[in-house]
Design a protein around this motif. Structure first.
Motif, PDB file in Angstrom:
ATOM      1  N   ILE A  40      43.123  43.862  39.683  1.00  0.00           N
ATOM      2  CA  ILE A  40      43.202  43.470  41.098  1.00  0.00           C
ATOM      3  C   ILE A  40      44.443  44.188  41.666  1.00  0.00           C
ATOM      4  N   GLN A  41      44.254  44.953  42.727  1.00  0.00           N
ATOM      5  CA  GLN A  41      45.294  45.861  43.243  1.00  0.00           C
ATOM      6  C   GLN A  41      46.286  45.090  44.122  1.00  0.00           C
ATOM      7  N   LYS A  42      47.143  44.323  43.440  1.00  0.00           N
ATOM      8  CA  LYS A  42      48.076  43.424  44.130  1.00  0.00           C
ATOM      9  C   LYS A  42      48.813  44.121  45.289  1.00  0.00           C
ATOM     10  N   GLU A  43      49.257  45.357  45.032  1.00  0.00           N
ATOM     11  CA  GLU A  43      50.086  46.051  46.025  1.00  0.00           C
ATOM     12  C   GLU A  43      49.349  46.388  47.319  1.00  0.00           C
ATOM     13  N   ARG A  44      48.014  46.276  47.310  1.00  0.00           N
ATOM     14  CA  ARG A  44      47.263  46.651  48.519  1.00  0.00           C
ATOM     15  C   ARG A  44      46.911  45.441  49.402  1.00  0.00           C
ATOM     16  N   PHE A  45      47.229  44.235  48.906  1.00  0.00           N
ATOM     17  CA  PHE A  45      46.891  43.044  49.702  1.00  0.00           C
ATOM     18  C   PHE A  45      47.897  42.859  50.830  1.00  0.00           C
ATOM     19  N   PRO A  46      47.412  42.733  52.068  1.00  0.00           N
ATOM     20  CA  PRO A  46      48.345  42.512  53.174  1.00  0.00           C
ATOM     21  C   PRO A  46      49.038  41.151  53.055  1.00  0.00           C
ATOM     22  N   ASP A  47      48.421  40.212  52.325  1.00  0.00           N
ATOM     23  CA  ASP A  47      48.963  38.862  52.239  1.00  0.00           C
ATOM     24  C   ASP A  47      48.922  38.393  50.775  1.00  0.00           C
ATOM     25  N   LEU A  48      50.086  38.080  50.233  1.00  0.00           N
ATOM     26  CA  LEU A  48      50.183  37.708  48.819  1.00  0.00           C
ATOM     27  C   LEU A  48      49.358  36.460  48.497  1.00  0.00           C
ATOM     28  N   ALA A  49      49.232  35.550  49.478  1.00  0.00           N
ATOM     29  CA  ALA A  49      48.450  34.323  49.270  1.00  0.00           C
ATOM     30  C   ALA A  49      46.987  34.688  48.991  1.00  0.00           C
ATOM     31  N   GLU A  50      46.497  35.730  49.648  1.00  0.00           N
ATOM     32  CA  GLU A  50      45.121  36.194  49.437  1.00  0.00           C
ATOM     33  C   GLU A  50      44.965  36.728  48.016  1.00  0.00           C
ATOM     34  N   TYR A  51      45.979  37.449  47.561  1.00  0.00           N
ATOM     35  CA  TYR A  51      45.963  37.972  46.188  1.00  0.00           C
ATOM     36  C   TYR A  51      45.905  36.834  45.179  1.00  0.00           C
ATOM     37  N   GLN A  52      46.741  35.804  45.440  1.00  0.00           N
ATOM     38  CA  GLN A  52      46.813  34.700  44.474  1.00  0.00           C
ATOM     39  C   GLN A  52      45.475  33.980  44.315  1.00  0.00           C
ATOM     40  N   LYS A  53      44.668  34.001  45.370  1.00  0.00           N
ATOM     41  CA  LYS A  53      43.354  33.344  45.297  1.00  0.00           C
ATOM     42  C   LYS A  53      42.415  34.046  44.316  1.00  0.00           C
ATOM     43  N   VAL A  54      42.594  35.347  44.150  1.00  0.00           N
ATOM     44  CA  VAL A  54      41.645  36.094  43.309  1.00  0.00           C
ATOM     45  C   VAL A  54      42.268  36.605  42.001  1.00  0.00           C
ATOM     46  N   ALA A  55      43.591  36.464  41.868  1.00  0.00           N
ATOM     47  CA  ALA A  55      44.263  36.936  40.646  1.00  0.00           C
ATOM     48  C   ALA A  55      43.611  36.265  39.444  1.00  0.00           C
ATOM     49  N   GLY A  56      43.397  37.023  38.404  1.00  0.00           N
ATOM     50  CA  GLY A  56      42.830  36.461  37.178  1.00  0.00           C
ATOM     51  C   GLY A  56      41.358  36.109  37.286  1.00  0.00           C
ATOM     52  N   SER A  57      40.646  36.656  38.280  1.00  0.00           N
ATOM     53  CA  SER A  57      39.219  36.331  38.478  1.00  0.00           C
ATOM     54  C   SER A  57      38.372  36.656  37.252  1.00  0.00           C
ATOM     55  N   TYR A  58      38.638  37.796  36.641  1.00  0.00           N
ATOM     56  CA  TYR A  58      37.794  38.221  35.518  1.00  0.00           C
ATOM     57  C   TYR A  58      38.667  38.528  34.310  1.00  0.00           C
ATOM     58  N   LYS A  59      38.288  37.911  33.187  1.00  0.00           N
ATOM     59  CA  LYS A  59      39.037  38.177  31.954  1.00  0.00           C
ATOM     60  C   LYS A  59      38.036  38.414  30.841  1.00  0.00           C
ATOM     61  N   ILE A  60      38.187  39.527  30.174  1.00  0.00           N
ATOM     62  CA  ILE A  60      37.290  39.824  29.057  1.00  0.00           C
ATOM     63  C   ILE A  60      37.970  39.381  27.764  1.00  0.00           C
ATOM     64  N   ASN A  61      37.265  38.539  27.022  1.00  0.00           N
ATOM     65  CA  ASN A  61      37.746  38.170  25.688  1.00  0.00           C
ATOM     66  C   ASN A  61      36.537  38.163  24.741  1.00  0.00           C
ATOM     67  N   ASN A  62      36.772  37.980  23.474  1.00  0.00           N
ATOM     68  CA  ASN A  62      35.671  38.082  22.512  1.00  0.00           C
ATOM     69  C   ASN A  62      34.592  37.031  22.756  1.00  0.00           C
ATOM     70  N   ALA A  63      34.986  35.851  23.255  1.00  0.00           N
ATOM     71  CA  ALA A  63      34.002  34.793  23.530  1.00  0.00           C
ATOM     72  C   ALA A  63      33.028  35.235  24.621  1.00  0.00           C
ATOM     73  N   LEU A  64      33.548  35.877  25.649  1.00  0.00           N
ATOM     74  CA  LEU A  64      32.686  36.345  26.752  1.00  0.00           C
ATOM     75  C   LEU A  64      31.667  37.366  26.247  1.00  0.00           C
ATOM     76  N   LEU A  65      32.041  38.080  25.195  1.00  0.00           N
ATOM     77  CA  LEU A  65      31.209  39.199  24.740  1.00  0.00           C
ATOM     78  C   LEU A  65      30.110  38.778  23.757  1.00  0.00           C
ATOM     79  N   LYS A  66      29.970  37.456  23.507  1.00  0.00           N
ATOM     80  CA  LYS A  66      28.984  37.033  22.493  1.00  0.00           C
ATOM     81  C   LYS A  66      27.554  37.402  22.883  1.00  0.00           C
ATOM     82  N   ASP A  67      27.267  37.500  24.189  1.00  0.00           N
ATOM     83  CA  ASP A  67      25.918  37.881  24.629  1.00  0.00           C
ATOM     84  C   ASP A  67      25.791  39.369  24.942  1.00  0.00           C
ATOM     85  N   ALA A  68      26.809  40.145  24.599  1.00  0.00           N
ATOM     86  CA  ALA A  68      26.797  41.571  24.955  1.00  0.00           C
ATOM     87  C   ALA A  68      25.907  42.367  24.016  1.00  0.00           C
ATOM     88  N   LYS A  69      25.418  43.517  24.501  1.00  0.00           N
ATOM     89  CA  LYS A  69      24.692  44.438  23.628  1.00  0.00           C
ATOM     90  C   LYS A  69      25.649  44.942  22.540  1.00  0.00           C
TER      91      LYS A  69
END
Ligand code: NCD
Length: 311
Positions: A232-261
């Motif tokens: 998430i391109q924090k430096e491009r958000f005009p408002d830090l509060a907007e960034y905080q709402k979406v920070a950490g939206s997607y995280k890849i870990n081994n558990a998420l990948l259990k259904d992966a090809k």
């Protein structure tokens, strides 16, 4: 073919045709032993590259410098505009006119979208866009395509999920267009307010790409051949509060990948913040460090072609 590269600028991915991009990738393949330091080359001996980085960079700047050095050429420039006359108020146009007379090719990273196009207007020498604000990052795109082609043997028909900040992420913009050009299947996975800009969607549509858009990464994982996740391109958000709402939206870990090809590849232009758990680094899916290395041979090929020493 040489005349179509020699002296050309690389500002947006659409500056090059599919054939031209394929030729760059073929040439990059031949550069790999030199990039690895297994073979020596003086292909670019006597050539000088200007490297002007107005924004932070590790991979892009250092892989351009490595590419130039491994081919026997030299690099000058700055990675902190604070140390240059920009600090005194010099315009980008004047800086460009200056370095145009000191070097044979200009590599520019700048925070303003359109800056590389402007530089190309003022420079006689080829200008390579190494990232213009939230615009494009075409050399990253070519190394991303090269990485996919190497891993999958092709790009056509490969299902690629672009995940994360698709609004401000310049790597995602140029890559989406290129993947549509190469006939890949596309999924755009982003929070609703960080989806792909209309301009990129239009370009992708025109090229016949029919992206599926979604907010859920869980939905994309089982279908994807490649998960291309971005910061998430924090430096491009005009408002830090907007960034905080979406920070950490997607995280890849081994558990998420259990259904992966089994053959799923995970890519990231890097730097990562918290998008990929370090445990994933050890999994056979992890392709991002290989991807980062591929920047060197791909940039060697681009430099050699634009400087006209190779066809
Ligand atoms: C990217 C960039 O600068 O756009 N980094 C890179 O060049 N590999 C991605 C990012 O900063 O998130």
């Amino acid at each position: 073919m040489s005349s179509s590269y020699k002296g050309a600028d690389l500002v947006a991915i659409r500056d090059f045709s599919r054939d031209q991009i394929e030729h760059i990738m073929d040439l990059a393949e031949k550069m790999v032993p030199i990039a690895l330091g297994q073979e020596r080359s003086d292909l670019l001996a006597g050539y000088v590259q200007s490297s002007l980085f107005f924004e932070p960079s590790t991979r892009t700047r250092l892989s351009f410098a490595s590419a130039m050095a491994r081919l026997g050429g030299a690099t000058l420039g700055f990675d902190q505009p604070g140390g240059s006359s920009v600090q005194k108020g010099e315009t980008l146009a004047d800086t460009i006119k200056m370095v145009d007379s000191y070097s044979d090719v200009i590599v520019l990273r700048h925070h303003s979208e359109g800056s590389a196009r402007l530089a190309a207007y003022f420079a006689e020498k080829p200008v390579i866009n190494a990232g213009d604000g939230a615009g494009q990052h075409p050399t990253q795109t070519i190394l991303d395509l090269f990485t996919i082609r190497k891993a999958k043997g092709k790009i056509d028909g490969v299902n690629v999920a672009l995940v994360g900040d698709l609004k401000y992420g310049r790597t995602a913009h140029s890559l989406a267009e290129a993947l549509a050009l190469f006939g890949a299947e596309l999924m755009f996975v982003a929070p609703a307010n960080l989806q792909m800009p209309k301009e990129t969607i239009r370009a992708v549509d025109k090229l016949g790409g029919k992206p599926k858009t979604m907010t859920s990464i869980e939905q994309a994982v089982p279908e994807a051949d490649v998960l291309y996740i971005t910061r998430i391109q924090k430096e491009r958000f005009p408002d830090l509060a907007e960034y905080q709402k979406v920070a950490g939206s997607y995280k890849i870990n081994n558990a998420l990948l259990k259904d992966a090809k089994t053959e799923l590849s995970i890519m990231h232009p890097l730097p990562r913040v918290d998008e990929i758990h370090p445990d994933v680094d050890l999994s056979p899916h992890a392709l991002y460090f290989q991807q980062a290395f591929n920047g060197v041979p791909v940039r060697m090929a681009i430099l050699a072609l634009l400087l006209g020493v190779i066809e």
